[in-house]
Design a protein around this motif. Structure first.
Motif, PDB file in Angstrom:
ATOM      1  N   PRO A 240      50.523  28.539  46.709  1.00 32.37           N
ATOM      2  CA  PRO A 240      50.979  27.154  46.587  1.00 32.37           C
ATOM      3  C   PRO A 240      50.889  26.502  47.951  1.00 32.37           C
ATOM      4  CG  PRO A 240      52.837  28.658  46.683  1.00 32.37           C
ATOM      5  CD  PRO A 240      51.610  29.500  46.733  1.00 32.37           C
ATOM      6  N   PRO A 241      50.817  25.188  47.989  1.00 33.26           N
ATOM      7  CA  PRO A 241      50.798  24.497  49.272  1.00 33.26           C
ATOM      8  C   PRO A 241      52.060  24.815  50.065  1.00 33.26           C
ATOM      9  CG  PRO A 241      51.095  22.955  47.441  1.00 33.26           C
ATOM     10  CD  PRO A 241      50.755  24.276  46.863  1.00 33.26           C
TER      11      PRO A 241
ATOM     12  N   THR B  54      40.270  11.397  57.280  1.00 30.06           N
ATOM     13  CA  THR B  54      41.618  11.943  57.191  1.00 30.06           C
ATOM     14  C   THR B  54      42.268  11.560  55.860  1.00 30.06           C
ATOM     15  OG1 THR B  54      41.853  11.771  59.577  1.00 30.06           O
ATOM     16  CG2 THR B  54      43.863  12.042  58.303  1.00 30.06           C
ATOM     17  N   ALA B  55      42.143  10.301  55.497  1.00 26.24           N
ATOM     18  CA  ALA B  55      42.692   9.873  54.213  1.00 26.24           C
ATOM     19  C   ALA B  55      42.034  10.670  53.088  1.00 26.24           C
ATOM     20  CB  ALA B  55      42.448   8.376  54.016  1.00 26.24           C
ATOM     21  N   ARG B  56      40.753  10.865  53.217  1.00 30.71           N
ATOM     22  CA  ARG B  56      40.022  11.602  52.187  1.00 30.71           C
ATOM     23  C   ARG B  56      40.486  13.053  52.101  1.00 30.71           C
ATOM     24  NH1 ARG B  56      35.715  11.231  49.035  1.00 30.71           N
ATOM     25  NH2 ARG B  56      34.527  13.151  48.733  1.00 30.71           N
ATOM     26  N   SER B  57      40.738  13.652  53.236  1.00 30.68           N
ATOM     27  CA  SER B  57      41.217  15.037  53.225  1.00 30.68           C
ATOM     28  C   SER B  57      42.526  15.145  52.451  1.00 30.68           C
ATOM     29  CB  SER B  57      41.445  15.542  54.657  1.00 30.68           C
ATOM     30  OG  SER B  57      40.232  15.548  55.358  1.00 30.68           O
ATOM     31  N   LEU B  62      45.177  16.708  46.856  1.00 29.75           N
ATOM     32  CA  LEU B  62      45.817  16.317  45.599  1.00 29.75           C
ATOM     33  C   LEU B  62      44.873  16.544  44.419  1.00 29.75           C
ATOM     34  CD1 LEU B  62      47.557  13.110  46.924  1.00 29.75           C
ATOM     35  CD2 LEU B  62      48.464  15.423  46.721  1.00 29.75           C
ATOM     36  N   VAL B  63      43.587  16.386  44.674  1.00 29.02           N
ATOM     37  CA  VAL B  63      42.620  16.677  43.614  1.00 29.02           C
ATOM     38  C   VAL B  63      42.666  18.159  43.274  1.00 29.02           C
ATOM     39  CG1 VAL B  63      40.165  16.780  43.059  1.00 29.02           C
ATOM     40  CG2 VAL B  63      41.103  14.751  44.151  1.00 29.02           C
ATOM     41  N   GLU B  64      42.718  18.990  44.314  1.00 29.07           N
ATOM     42  CA  GLU B  64      42.809  20.435  44.083  1.00 29.07           C
ATOM     43  C   GLU B  64      44.031  20.784  43.248  1.00 29.07           C
ATOM     44  OE1 GLU B  64      42.855  22.527  47.810  1.00 29.07           O
ATOM     45  OE2 GLU B  64      41.020  21.521  48.446  1.00 29.07           O
TER      46      GLU B  64
END
Lengths: 243, 243
Positions: A240-241, B54-57, B62-64
């Motif tokens: 988990p994160p 950075t925003a994309r990372s 969250l996608v993961e």
DNA sequence: CAGTGGTCTAGACCACCGC
DNA sequence: CGGTGGTCTAGACCACTGA
């Protein structure tokens, strides 16, 4: 032993994927010894005329797949796992194929029917929307391994009759990319015992799978009843994160 | 409704994690409606004075986790999943806790012993290296749910007596971050039936787990025998890399 | 068409590792 | 100490979406 790879900017797939695949092949072919360090991200980037970010993205993929372990300050290393890796999302067909079996199916039903209440709920159906219902025996090398009932929204699978050996192949872009499985054990009742060719009361794996397409929609509800003596379910888990 | 977040470059955790966590909280709190689009990566970056990467990372994370779905050319959207998400790697304790049970353990054995051949192999032990062996009943709200035998290299767990309710908590930095589970079904024999309080012959979930620490070493081999009427195993699967 | 995500570059600073 | 992975920036082009 050195690693060769020609980036092709014209190719359909992005550079970082080309590199990742290329590295993965090299690793599986044993070009790098176990526990050996990969070329550093900077070296990789420089040698292949890529940016470091791109090289790093490729390695990211391999880390996700468990092929590579990163150690900050030290390097990236081949993961010390001799055994066969990976059992991500795979349909039964692909799954068994990887293990060297010849998977086949025997259809018991391919039809469009009304949806049961639990199916309406799971698939988020409109009122009255119908479902494609697929019922089949799964075989590996002519041995029955599972009995499976899949239900999909009619709109996702308009012509269930057309489905061949692999449901996912038939679905194409609408095939699930993420799934949630609930795995339980149950004793075979008379009917299941007959279908699967086991003794009544034998322990079966009972798997309920919810499959989600790339767009996030739930497109598949499948109940599988698997002979546990022949089939086992492999799950790769990640941490988990960290908060 | 707007989203507020103050990036803190001094903080211990990197910006993209701060942002990801912040967004996750906002989503779970319902700041964004289901199916609503998030601010675009460029907007997010601009408003928070971060780079787009950075925003994309942050969104990648969250996608993961399945919280967000990306649609190329359209935007990033809250995933249409009302239900409880995630069952990543969690020990029994954390797992049951999340479902609202009170997990407890009843130790049957915590000792240092010799390693069986299969344990030597799985854990990649040196010749003669001993193992910590943990044997316990797992209970939820005072009901026995599983019988579990964990084996770890002695070097990883020098003092098995000290282990409290949660093995993973005790292991700290050496706790597994990735695991592979083999899940099968089996009929309870007399001994297991007695331990678990079920009828002899009842179907059990039999789970073999190999846990890998961050450094890539296999540090845990666990056999679990679970009552399937109370416990089910949830697995989140992701798609294989597209070739 | 303007705006979005998908990819890529070149360069930077930091914390960490092993010598 | 030099080299490594970990993070971050500013800017670019592409393919795709939706109005």
């Amino acid at each position: 032993m050195s690693f060769h790879f020609k980036p092709d900017p014209q190719a359909a797939s992005p550079l970082y994927l080309q590199l990742a695949q290329s590295l993965a092949t090299a690793i599986r072919d044993g070009v790098f010894g176990a526990d050996e360090a990969l070329p550093s991200e900077r070296v990789l980037a420089g040698r292949l005329a890529l940016s470091r970010v791109t090289a790093r993205s490729a390695i990211d993929r391999l880390v996700e797949q468990g092929l590579i372990v990163r150690r900050q300050g030290a390097g990236s290393f081949i993961a010390p796992r001799a055994e066969a890796p990976v059992a991500r999302l795979a349909g039964f067909s692909e799954d068994l194929h990887q293990r060297g079996f010849v998977p086949t199916s025997c259809w018991l039903q391919r039809a469009v029917t009304a949806a049961a209440p639990d199916e309406q709920l799971a698939l988020a159906l409109q009122r009255g929307e119908r479902v494609a219902r697929l019922e089949r025996l799964r075989l590996a090398d002519a041995v029955v391994m599972a009995y499976e009932v899949s239900v999909l929204p009619h709109s996702v699978l308009p012509e269930p009759q057309q489905v061949g050996a692999s449901l996912y192949a038939h679905l194409g872009a609408q095939a699930p990319v993420r799934a949630q499985q609930h795995i339980r054990a149950m004793n075979a009742d008379a009917r299941l015992a007959g279908l699967l060719g086991v003794a009544s009361g034998a322990a079966l794996l009972f798997i309920t799978r919810l499959g989600y397409a790339a767009c996030g929609r739930c497109v598949e509800l499948t109940h599988s009843y698997c002979r546990s003596d022949y089939y086992d379910c492999v799950a790769e888990l990640q941490s988990p994160p960290r908060p």
